[in-house]
Design a protein around this motif. Structure first.
Motif, PDB file in Angstrom:
ATOM      1  N   ILE A   1       0.853  10.004  13.872  1.00 23.21           N
ATOM      2  CA  ILE A   1      -0.327  10.865  14.040  1.00 23.21           C
ATOM      3  C   ILE A   1      -1.215  10.909  12.802  1.00 23.21           C
ATOM      4  O   ILE A   1      -2.232  11.595  12.797  1.00 23.21           O
ATOM      5  CB  ILE A   1       0.069  12.298  14.463  1.00 23.21           C
ATOM      6  CG1 ILE A   1       0.862  13.014  13.364  1.00 23.21           C
ATOM      7  CG2 ILE A   1       0.857  12.290  15.745  1.00 23.21           C
ATOM      8  CD1 ILE A   1       1.140  14.476  13.689  1.00 23.21           C
ATOM      9  N   THR A   2      -0.830  10.205  11.727  1.00 25.43           N
ATOM     10  CA  THR A   2      -1.690  10.078  10.550  1.00 25.43           C
ATOM     11  C   THR A   2      -1.721   8.598  10.154  1.00 25.43           C
ATOM     12  O   THR A   2      -1.040   7.769  10.744  1.00 25.43           O
ATOM     13  CB  THR A   2      -1.182  10.909   9.359  1.00 25.43           C
ATOM     14  OG1 THR A   2      -0.058  10.257   8.749  1.00 25.43           O
ATOM     15  CG2 THR A   2      -0.769  12.309   9.795  1.00 25.43           C
ATOM     16  N   SER A   3      -2.486   8.299   9.123  1.00 18.12           N
ATOM     17  CA  SER A   3      -2.533   6.923   8.619  1.00 18.12           C
ATOM     18  C   SER A   3      -1.545   6.706   7.474  1.00 18.12           C
ATOM     19  O   SER A   3      -1.564   5.667   6.820  1.00 18.12           O
ATOM     20  CB  SER A   3      -3.950   6.586   8.145  1.00 18.12           C
ATOM     21  OG  SER A   3      -4.361   7.495   7.141  1.00 18.12           O
ATOM     22  N   ALA A   4      -0.683   7.690   7.242  1.00 16.92           N
ATOM     23  CA  ALA A   4       0.319   7.542   6.177  1.00 16.92           C
ATOM     24  C   ALA A   4       1.329   6.474   6.567  1.00 16.92           C
ATOM     25  O   ALA A   4       1.581   6.227   7.752  1.00 16.92           O
ATOM     26  CB  ALA A   4       1.025   8.868   5.920  1.00 16.92           C
ATOM     27  N   LYS A   5       1.935   5.846   5.563  1.00 18.71           N
ATOM     28  CA  LYS A   5       2.908   4.774   5.798  1.00 18.71           C
ATOM     29  C   LYS A   5       4.223   5.120   5.085  1.00 18.71           C
ATOM     30  O   LYS A   5       4.607   4.478   4.110  1.00 18.71           O
ATOM     31  CB  LYS A   5       2.374   3.440   5.281  1.00 18.71           C
ATOM     32  CG  LYS A   5       1.111   2.962   6.000  1.00 18.71           C
ATOM     33  CD  LYS A   5       1.401   2.594   7.454  1.00 18.71           C
ATOM     34  CE  LYS A   5       0.156   2.054   8.144  1.00 18.71           C
ATOM     35  NZ  LYS A   5      -0.779   3.138   8.503  1.00 18.71           N
TER      36      LYS A   5
ATOM     37  N   THR B   1      13.694   9.266   3.501  1.00 25.37           N
ATOM     38  CA  THR B   1      12.628   9.890   2.711  1.00 25.37           C
ATOM     39  C   THR B   1      13.248  10.651   1.549  1.00 25.37           C
ATOM     40  O   THR B   1      14.023  11.583   1.764  1.00 25.37           O
ATOM     41  CB  THR B   1      11.798  10.852   3.592  1.00 25.37           C
ATOM     42  OG1 THR B   1      11.264  10.138   4.692  1.00 25.37           O
ATOM     43  CG2 THR B   1      10.670  11.474   2.795  1.00 25.37           C
ATOM     44  N   LEU B   2      12.932  10.242   0.339  1.00 24.88           N
ATOM     45  CA  LEU B   2      13.465  10.905  -0.853  1.00 24.88           C
ATOM     46  C   LEU B   2      12.417  11.739  -1.553  1.00 24.88           C
ATOM     47  O   LEU B   2      12.740  12.563  -2.406  1.00 24.88           O
ATOM     48  CB  LEU B   2      14.027   9.860  -1.825  1.00 24.88           C
ATOM     49  CG  LEU B   2      15.230   9.071  -1.302  1.00 24.88           C
ATOM     50  CD1 LEU B   2      15.634   8.007  -2.308  1.00 24.88           C
ATOM     51  CD2 LEU B   2      16.392   9.998  -1.012  1.00 24.88           C
ATOM     52  N   LYS B   3      11.138  11.517  -1.219  1.00 26.54           N
ATOM     53  CA  LYS B   3      10.059  12.297  -1.814  1.00 26.54           C
ATOM     54  C   LYS B   3       9.055  12.618  -0.718  1.00 26.54           C
ATOM     55  O   LYS B   3       8.936  11.872   0.257  1.00 26.54           O
ATOM     56  CB  LYS B   3       9.380  11.524  -2.944  1.00 26.54           C
ATOM     57  CG  LYS B   3      10.298  11.306  -4.142  1.00 26.54           C
ATOM     58  CD  LYS B   3       9.587  10.616  -5.287  1.00 26.54           C
ATOM     59  CE  LYS B   3      10.526  10.463  -6.483  1.00 26.54           C
ATOM     60  NZ  LYS B   3       9.868   9.781  -7.618  1.00 26.54           N
ATOM     61  N   PRO B   4       8.336  13.751  -0.854  1.00 23.82           N
ATOM     62  CA  PRO B   4       7.393  14.131   0.206  1.00 23.82           C
ATOM     63  C   PRO B   4       6.297  13.092   0.412  1.00 23.82           C
ATOM     64  O   PRO B   4       5.873  12.410  -0.512  1.00 23.82           O
ATOM     65  CB  PRO B   4       6.799  15.450  -0.318  1.00 23.82           C
ATOM     66  CG  PRO B   4       7.804  15.968  -1.288  1.00 23.82           C
ATOM     67  CD  PRO B   4       8.419  14.756  -1.913  1.00 23.82           C
ATOM     68  N   ASN B   5       5.874  12.984   1.659  1.00 21.48           N
ATOM     69  CA  ASN B   5       4.735  12.143   2.012  1.00 21.48           C
ATOM     70  C   ASN B   5       3.665  13.018   2.645  1.00 21.48           C
ATOM     71  O   ASN B   5       3.972  13.945   3.395  1.00 21.48           O
ATOM     72  CB  ASN B   5       5.151  11.057   3.019  1.00 21.48           C
ATOM     73  CG  ASN B   5       6.092  10.038   2.414  1.00 21.48           C
ATOM     74  OD1 ASN B   5       5.727   9.314   1.490  1.00 21.48           O
ATOM     75  ND2 ASN B   5       7.316   9.966   2.923  1.00 21.48           N
ATOM     76  N   LEU B   6       2.417  12.710   2.342  1.00 15.79           N
ATOM     77  CA  LEU B   6       1.301  13.460   2.899  1.00 15.79           C
ATOM     78  C   LEU B   6       0.494  12.571   3.829  1.00 15.79           C
ATOM     79  O   LEU B   6       0.312  11.382   3.574  1.00 15.79           O
ATOM     80  CB  LEU B   6       0.377  13.974   1.782  1.00 15.79           C
ATOM     81  CG  LEU B   6       0.914  15.097   0.902  1.00 15.79           C
ATOM     82  CD1 LEU B   6      -0.058  15.378  -0.224  1.00 15.79           C
ATOM     83  CD2 LEU B   6       1.146  16.354   1.698  1.00 15.79           C
ATOM     84  N   GLY B   7      -0.004  13.170   4.904  1.00 17.56           N
ATOM     85  CA  GLY B   7      -0.867  12.444   5.813  1.00 17.56           C
ATOM     86  C   GLY B   7      -1.945  13.366   6.350  1.00 17.56           C
ATOM     87  O   GLY B   7      -1.738  14.576   6.476  1.00 17.56           O
ATOM     88  N   ILE B   8      -3.110  12.813   6.642  1.00 15.59           N
ATOM     89  CA  ILE B   8      -4.220  13.591   7.199  1.00 15.59           C
ATOM     90  C   ILE B   8      -4.283  13.329   8.698  1.00 15.59           C
ATOM     91  O   ILE B   8      -4.438  12.187   9.141  1.00 15.59           O
ATOM     92  CB  ILE B   8      -5.548  13.212   6.528  1.00 15.59           C
ATOM     93  CG1 ILE B   8      -5.484  13.541   5.034  1.00 15.59           C
ATOM     94  CG2 ILE B   8      -6.715  13.942   7.185  1.00 15.59           C
ATOM     95  CD1 ILE B   8      -6.713  13.114   4.250  1.00 15.59           C
ATOM     96  N   VAL B   9      -4.135  14.406   9.463  1.00 12.54           N
ATOM     97  CA  VAL B   9      -4.156  14.313  10.920  1.00 12.54           C
ATOM     98  C   VAL B   9      -5.602  14.420  11.398  1.00 12.54           C
ATOM     99  O   VAL B   9      -6.282  15.417  11.125  1.00 12.54           O
ATOM    100  CB  VAL B   9      -3.309  15.427  11.558  1.00 12.54           C
ATOM    101  CG1 VAL B   9      -3.336  15.298  13.086  1.00 12.54           C
ATOM    102  CG2 VAL B   9      -1.878  15.368  11.042  1.00 12.54           C
ATOM    103  N   ALA B  10      -6.079  13.396  12.102  1.00 13.75           N
ATOM    104  CA  ALA B  10      -7.433  13.422  12.661  1.00 13.75           C
ATOM    105  C   ALA B  10      -7.400  14.192  13.982  1.00 13.75           C
ATOM    106  O   ALA B  10      -6.638  13.856  14.895  1.00 13.75           O
ATOM    107  CB  ALA B  10      -7.940  12.000  12.882  1.00 13.75           C
TER     108      ALA B  10
END
Length: 332
Positions: free
Chosen positions: A182-186, A196-205
């Motif tokens: 749901i985001t462009s994060a990879k 996942t060892l560290k947080p990831n951020l993604g922008i939801v359109a």
């Protein structure tokens, strides 16, 4: 942003500048052989200033530069000329950064507003020149003040990420997969726990070009509040999320029990987290047929007191409904 570039904890050594010395000078020019004192003041030392930068998401830029030293103030000179102030040093940090004294671990400041600037180490004051000390008794003072030393100490910067929605769940619950869909994060995705060892951020359109930020936080295990697993290193990131999305896989032995365990870990870490808006998403629901889904729904209607929905990131099921629900919760 790759996982290796996400840095949320750094230690810095900072030094502000020393103030310049005041000048000892007596006025001299043609036809004035014995003028009065006219020594100027020293300039103040440079400050070390933390500055909020809304375009930053991590402390990665400080990973390899750990020492910051501001400039010294210039000395005063004749004709009551004040020395130049030392050059200030600015350290840009993302919103959500906490500054601690490394020795005492006391919180000194928090960066939470765009454009915020905080002087973390003040430069030393410049010394007064000798013209300040003249009086009727001592009309030609031949002394001035030295500059005040700057401050020097170690600080620790911790980042609590600012996101609208925080994903909470056990390892391998499908949080990274949902974020990638749901985001462009990879984020890194694999079939083993603690991918996942560290947080990831993604922008939801969302609709009409509107957006909100979602954070994928490393999986919680029982005892995380006491530091087990990755413990406090990731639980602190949940504190600044306005809405919590609990992700429980459809193949879990007991969906309500898993939710209660997650909720209890948050309660033990910080009871204030329970005041946030909460939503449960039952992931991997493409494995359920209609009959089994109806049975689970009947049980959850009795057990749960918060809203829930079924989703599948792989089969793209229920994702628009999820975004609609989250947007409504964020904007109520």
């Amino acid at each position: 942003m790759t996982e290796g570039n996400f840095v949320d904890y750094v230690k810095l050594h900072i030094s502000s500048g020393k103030g310049g010395k005041g000048s000892v000078h007596l006025h001299r020019e043609k036809y004035i052989t014995k003028g009065g004192p006219d020594g100027g003041d020293g300039g103040r030392g440079g400050h070390v200033i933390l500055r909020a930068n809304p375009n930053m998401w991590t402390l990665h830029h400080l990973k390899f530069k750990r020492h910051f030293k501001a400039g010294h103030g210039a000395h005063g000179s004749k004709s009551r000329s004040t020395g130049a102030d030392g050059e200030d040093v600015y350290i840009d940090v993302p919103l959500g950064t906490i500054i601690r004294d490394t020795e005492t671990q006391d919180i000194l400041h928090e960066i939470v507003e765009e454009g915020q600037e905080i002087i973390i180490a003040k430069g030393g004051m410049g010394g007064l020149g000798n013209w300040h000390f003249k009086n009727s008794v001592n009309q030609t003072p031949r002394y001035a003040q030295p500059g005040v030393d700057g401050q020097e100490f170690d600080v620790t910067l911790e980042l609590k990420i600012l996101a609208d929605v925080g994903l909470v769940g056990f390892p391998n619950a499908g949080k990274s997969t949902l974020l990638s869909v749901i985001t462009s994060a990879k984020p890194k995705i694999a079939d083993y726990e603690f991918t996942t060892l560290k947080p990831n951020l993604g922008i939801v359109a969302y609709r009409d070009f509107q957006t909100f930020v979602m954070a994928d936080i490393p999986g919680i295990i029982e005892g995380a509040a006491e530091g087990k697993g990755i413990g406090h290193r990731f639980l602190r990131h949940i504190e600044r999320n306005s809405t919590l999305l609990f992700l429980v896989p459809a193949d879990a032995p007991d969906i309500n029990e898993q939710y209660e365990i997650l909720l209890d870990e948050l309660r033990r870490y910080n009871p204030d987290l329970l005041d946030k808006e909460r939503l449960i998403a039952i992931s991997k629901s493409d494995m359920l047929d209609d009959e089994l889904k109806a049975e689970i729904k009947a049980e959850l209607d009795v057990q749960l007191n918060i809203p829930y929905l079924f989703i599948s990131s792989v089969a793209q099921q229920g994702l628009q409904e999820l975004k609609d629900r989250l947007w409504q919760m964020l904007n109520d």
